[in-house]
Design an enzyme around this catalytic site. Structure first.
Site, PDB file in Angstrom:
ATOM      1  N   MET A   1       0.732  -1.224   0.077  1.00 23.12           N
ATOM      2  CA  MET A   1       0.042   0.015   0.170  1.00 23.12           C
ATOM      3  C   MET A   1       0.967   1.258  -0.037  1.00 23.12           C
ATOM      4  SD  MET A   1      -3.363  -0.986   1.957  1.00 23.12           S
ATOM      5  CE  MET A   1      -2.884  -0.889   3.918  1.00 23.12           C
ATOM      6  N   GLY A   2       1.955   1.000  -0.371  1.00 26.84           N
ATOM      7  CA  GLY A   2       3.062   2.264  -0.578  1.00 26.84           C
ATOM      8  C   GLY A   2       3.553   2.783   0.638  1.00 26.84           C
TER       9      GLY A   2
ATOM     10  N   LEU B   1       6.943   2.969   1.063  1.00 29.59           N
ATOM     11  CA  LEU B   1       7.668   1.624   1.345  1.00 29.59           C
ATOM     12  C   LEU B   1       8.600   2.097   2.574  1.00 29.59           C
ATOM     13  CD1 LEU B   1       8.349   0.695  -2.501  1.00 29.59           C
ATOM     14  CD2 LEU B   1       6.473   0.159  -0.756  1.00 29.59           C
TER      15      LEU B   1
ATOM     16  N   GLU C   1      11.905  -0.414   5.059  1.00 28.92           N
ATOM     17  CA  GLU C   1      13.074  -1.415   4.782  1.00 28.92           C
ATOM     18  C   GLU C   1      12.221  -2.876   4.693  1.00 28.92           C
ATOM     19  OE1 GLU C   1      16.010  -2.318   4.320  1.00 28.92           O
ATOM     20  OE2 GLU C   1      16.392  -0.211   3.600  1.00 28.92           O
ATOM     21  N   GLY C   2      10.990  -2.912   5.429  1.00 20.31           N
ATOM     22  CA  GLY C   2      10.264  -4.312   5.237  1.00 20.31           C
ATOM     23  C   GLY C   2       9.923  -4.530   3.936  1.00 20.31           C
ATOM     24  N   HIS C   3       9.432  -3.691   3.177  1.00 21.60           N
ATOM     25  CA  HIS C   3       8.887  -3.891   1.954  1.00 21.60           C
ATOM     26  C   HIS C   3      10.188  -4.125   1.075  1.00 21.60           C
ATOM     27  CE1 HIS C   3       5.645  -0.971   2.987  1.00 21.60           C
ATOM     28  NE2 HIS C   3       4.727  -2.088   2.941  1.00 21.60           N
TER      29      HIS C   3
ATOM     30  N   GLY D   1       4.842 -10.000   4.046  1.00 21.51           N
ATOM     31  CA  GLY D   1       5.826 -10.056   5.392  1.00 21.51           C
ATOM     32  C   GLY D   1       5.075 -10.554   6.284  1.00 21.51           C
ATOM     33  N   GLN D   2       5.975 -11.359   7.214  1.00 17.76           N
ATOM     34  CA  GLN D   2       5.336 -12.149   8.505  1.00 17.76           C
ATOM     35  C   GLN D   2       4.782 -11.252   9.321  1.00 17.76           C
ATOM     36  OE1 GLN D   2       5.050 -15.023   9.348  1.00 17.76           O
ATOM     37  NE2 GLN D   2       4.721 -14.906  11.528  1.00 17.76           N
TER      38      GLN D   2
ATOM     39  N   ASP E   1       2.479  -9.208   8.942  1.00 14.52           N
ATOM     40  CA  ASP E   1       0.885  -9.134   8.952  1.00 14.52           C
ATOM     41  C   ASP E   1       0.548 -10.936   9.034  1.00 14.52           C
ATOM     42  OD1 ASP E   1       0.306  -6.407   8.485  1.00 14.52           O
ATOM     43  OD2 ASP E   1       1.480  -6.820   6.963  1.00 14.52           O
TER      44      ASP E   1
HETATM   45  O1  PAF Z   1      -0.058  -5.834   3.551  1.00 17.17           O
HETATM   46  C1  PAF Z   1      -0.376  -4.929   2.724  1.00 17.17           C
HETATM   47  O2  PAF Z   1       0.076  -3.768   2.556  1.00 17.17           O
HETATM   48  C2  PAF Z   1      -1.872  -4.935   2.078  1.00 17.17           C
HETATM   49  O3  PAF Z   1      -2.864  -5.590   2.904  1.00 17.17           O
HETATM   50  C3  PAF Z   1      -1.888  -5.659   0.624  1.00 17.17           C
HETATM   51  C4  PAF Z   1      -1.544  -7.286   1.047  1.00 17.17           C
HETATM   52  C5  PAF Z   1      -1.068  -4.844  -0.179  1.00 17.17           C
HETATM   53  C6  PAF Z   1      -3.386  -5.662   0.243  1.00 17.17           C
HETATM   54  O4  PAF Z   1      -3.699  -4.304   0.054  1.00 17.17           O
END
Ligand code: PAF
Length: 302
Positions: free
Chosen positions: A30-31, A33, A35-37, A148-149, A151
């Site tokens: 969801m932007g 961003l 370090e996890g992303h 990512g873990q 979530d």
């Molecule tokens: O984890 C997230 O950022 C969101 O739940 C996802 C998987 C991009 C869905 O909108």
């Protein structure tokens, strides 16, 4: 790196890779961003020939309007960070591209979505996640998708979804990336003021308190959860939940008898954060239990 906004553009950009049968990786985000992303994108870069990052703040998964409105949005920074981490394509569709007029379909995973986050945020949250994840997977048709873990429940739900719908994609789950004090990286961390930021470490400290107790042989879920609650309390944090659950079914556990997921959600001020860790009974206590069992058997045989 190219940014595309329409599904047709995304498919056209991916068509050569698909013809050449090279591996396509998708990192749905969801932007904002962090370090996890970037760790997910780097992993995708290692495993795939072409990496797509989607940036879409999905209105369907927000249960509070204010949370949706203030969710951080920084697309040009995201594009630069994603490119530096190795992505070739940024898919950043407008809301109408994902939910055009007349959109009337939802994808729902039943049961495991009622617990933890589902119980607190309502059933609409995961319906929003599973609907948009299904759509993103259908749009990009990646070979591997990265989550990512942090979530943890989302990863369980997405795996279930992919298995149940026979979607031809592999789901990769990457470890939580943490700040120096243990706070799990999250786009929402940017919303914390300095005082909230210092209290936000309480989630990690609470997980560690429970881990420490488990390492000393504690097996009772109540005692482990209580250790986490006390730590949160010492920071003045009253959580939405602290729960020890089965990592696959998310059913509550009474005892730590094997791998277990300890999950926390808490509001720090008005910023809602989640974190989790996997707990396992310690080998030391396992072997001392075995030793005790062995002793009992030896006594019986004597
Ligand atoms: O984890 C997230 O950022 C969101 O739940 C996802 C998987 C991009 C869905 O909108």
């Amino acid at each position: 790196m190219r940014t595309v906004r329409a599904v047709a553009e995304l498919r056209a950009a991916l068509a050569p890779a698909r013809r050449e049968r090279v591996a396509i990786g998708l990192v749905p985000t969801m932007g904002a961003l962090h370090e996890g992303h970037l760790a997910l994108i780097r992993r995708a870069r290692e495993q795939c020939d072409l990496v797509v990052v989607s940036v879409f703040v999905n209105p369907a998964q927000f249960n509070e309007r204010s949370d949706l409105e203030r969710y951080p949005r920084r697309e040009s920074d995201d594009a630069a960070l994603a490119a530096a981490a190795g992505a070739e394509l940024l898919f950043a569709p407008p809301v109408e591209e994902v939910y055009p007029a007349g959109f009337a379909t939802a994808v729902e995973v039943i049961g495991i979505t009622d617990r933890l986050e589902g119980a607190t945020r309502g059933s609409g949250h995961f319906r929003g996640v599973t609907t948009v994840v299904t759509k993103l997977l259908c749009m990009a048709m990646p070979d591997i998708a990265y989550f990512g873990q942090k979530d943890a429940q989302q990863t369980v739900v997405v795996r279930r979804l992919v298995q149940d719908l026979n979607l031809p994609v592999r789901i990769e789950v990457c470890p939580t990336v943490r700040e120096a004090d243990g706070l799990a990286m999250s786009s929402r961390n940017a919303l914390l003021d300095p005082d909230q930021r210092s209290r936000a470490r309480s989630l990690f400290d609470a997980l560690e308190a429970a881990r420490g107790l488990a390492a000393r042989g504690e097996r009772s879920s109540e005692a482990l959860v209580d250790a986490a609650l006390q730590t949160l309390g010492s920071f003045g944090v009253d959580p939405d939940y602290v729960a020890l659950v089965d990592p696959e079914t998310l059913e509550p556990l009474e005892q730590l008898a094997g791998r277990a997921l300890l999950a926390i959600a808490a509001r720090i001020g008005d910023v809602r954060l989640i974190d989790n860790t996997i707990l396992e009974p310690t080998p030391a206590s396992t072997s001392s239990q075995k030793a005790l069992q062995g002793e009992a058997i030896a006594t019986c045989n004597a």
